[in-house]
Scaffold this active site. Structure first.
Site, PDB file in Angstrom:
ATOM      1  N   CYS A 112      -1.238  -2.776  -1.149  1.00 63.80           N
ATOM      2  CA  CYS A 112      -1.668  -1.866  -0.083  1.00 63.80           C
ATOM      3  C   CYS A 112      -2.154  -2.684   1.130  1.00 63.80           C
ATOM      4  O   CYS A 112      -1.374  -3.416   1.725  1.00 63.80           O
ATOM      5  CB  CYS A 112      -2.710  -0.893  -0.597  1.00 63.80           C
ATOM      6  SG  CYS A 112      -2.973   0.526   0.519  1.00 63.80           S
ATOM      7  N   HIS A 135       0.318   1.723  -4.505  1.00 65.04           N
ATOM      8  CA  HIS A 135      -0.666   1.304  -5.506  1.00 65.04           C
ATOM      9  C   HIS A 135      -0.025   1.334  -6.893  1.00 65.04           C
ATOM     10  O   HIS A 135       0.025   2.385  -7.531  1.00 65.04           O
ATOM     11  CB  HIS A 135      -1.882   2.237  -5.485  1.00 65.04           C
ATOM     12  CG  HIS A 135      -2.771   2.051  -4.314  1.00 65.04           C
ATOM     13  ND1 HIS A 135      -3.755   1.100  -4.268  1.00 65.04           N
ATOM     14  CD2 HIS A 135      -2.804   2.695  -3.123  1.00 65.04           C
ATOM     15  CE1 HIS A 135      -4.382   1.164  -3.110  1.00 65.04           C
ATOM     16  NE2 HIS A 135      -3.820   2.117  -2.388  1.00 65.04           N
ATOM     17  N   GLU A 192      -1.221   0.287  -9.617  1.00 62.27           N
ATOM     18  CA  GLU A 192      -2.235   0.613 -10.618  1.00 62.27           C
ATOM     19  C   GLU A 192      -2.496   2.108 -10.718  1.00 62.27           C
ATOM     20  O   GLU A 192      -3.150   2.570 -11.659  1.00 62.27           O
ATOM     21  CB  GLU A 192      -3.542  -0.141 -10.325  1.00 62.27           C
ATOM     22  CG  GLU A 192      -4.374   0.415  -9.183  1.00 62.27           C
ATOM     23  CD  GLU A 192      -3.865   0.068  -7.793  1.00 62.27           C
ATOM     24  OE1 GLU A 192      -4.518   0.466  -6.821  1.00 62.27           O
ATOM     25  OE2 GLU A 192      -2.809  -0.594  -7.672  1.00 62.27           O
TER      26      GLU A 192
END
Length: 211
Positions: free
Chosen positions: A84, A187, A189
């Site tokens: 990001c 992202h 994650e």
């Protein structure tokens, strides 16, 4: 992945560091959130996370000496992944909040999304089309969805650095790669199975280099 690589999550006070740490641990890496330079130098790979404003992020990195450390480790062949804002920081500069110089690891600058009538920041799931093969995307479909939260995106100066693109009002670069340097605007994650696979791939890259 045969080994459990040590991955240092560069802690400069910004970003969702804990969720990145948990995701890396989930895929078998030994992840540590730290600003300690000795610990980061001992890592098999580095992740530069980030949520927030580019100028402040660069100021924090410089004050901690982490800008030079990331460049040093990359120069030594250690894999680096920017996530990001962390991806944006890899470039020469950004126009955000009047502009600021970046890490300069990739040529190009970060500009505001050309979203047209769509709302910014761009928040939500969006398809990413991978334009070429990379060890970072091994096992992923050529087109799959990842979770994005951003108002700016990089404009690489060299087309060969582009790994993936997305559409939000207009096309924007959502993934870059110049091995062993990688960056994703989304992202991983927060991106379920595909995001975890990408992080597993990065951990595998780190393990191979370390071996």
């Amino acid at each position: 992945m045969n080994a459990s690589p040590r991955i240092g999550i560069v802690d400069y006070g910004m970003g969702n560091r804990r969720s990145v740490e948990k995701a890396l641990e989930h895929v078998g890496a030994r992840a540590t959130i730290t600003s300690d330079q000795a610990e980061l130098r001992a890592s098999d790979g580095l992740v530069v996370p980030g949520v927030g404003a580019f100028p402040r992020a660069m100021r924090n990195l410089r004050e901690l000496g982490l800008d030079e450390l990331v460049a040093e480790r990359l120069g030594a062949g250690v894999p680096v992944l920017g996530i990001c804002l962390g991806m944006q920081l890899l470039f020469d500069s950004s126009v955000e909040l009047g502009g600021a110089a970046g890490l300069g690891l990739l040529p190009g600058r970060v500009e505001a999304l050309e979203a047209g009538d769509l709302k910014v920041p761009h928040i939500g799931w969006n398809l990413v089309r991978f334009e070429r093969s990379s060890p970072l995307t091994a096992g992923l479909p050529d087109e799959c969805a990842f979770y994005h939260v951003h108002t700016f995106a990089p404009v690489p100066a060299e087309a060969g650095d582009v790994l993936g693109r997305s559409e939000y009002g207009a096309s924007f670069v959502s993934a870059v790669a110049r091995d062993p340097l990688f960056g994703v605007q989304f992202h991983p994650e927060k991106s379920s199975t595909h995001g975890l696979r990408l992080l597993e791939n990065f951990a595998a890259i780190c393990a191979r280099v370390a071996a």
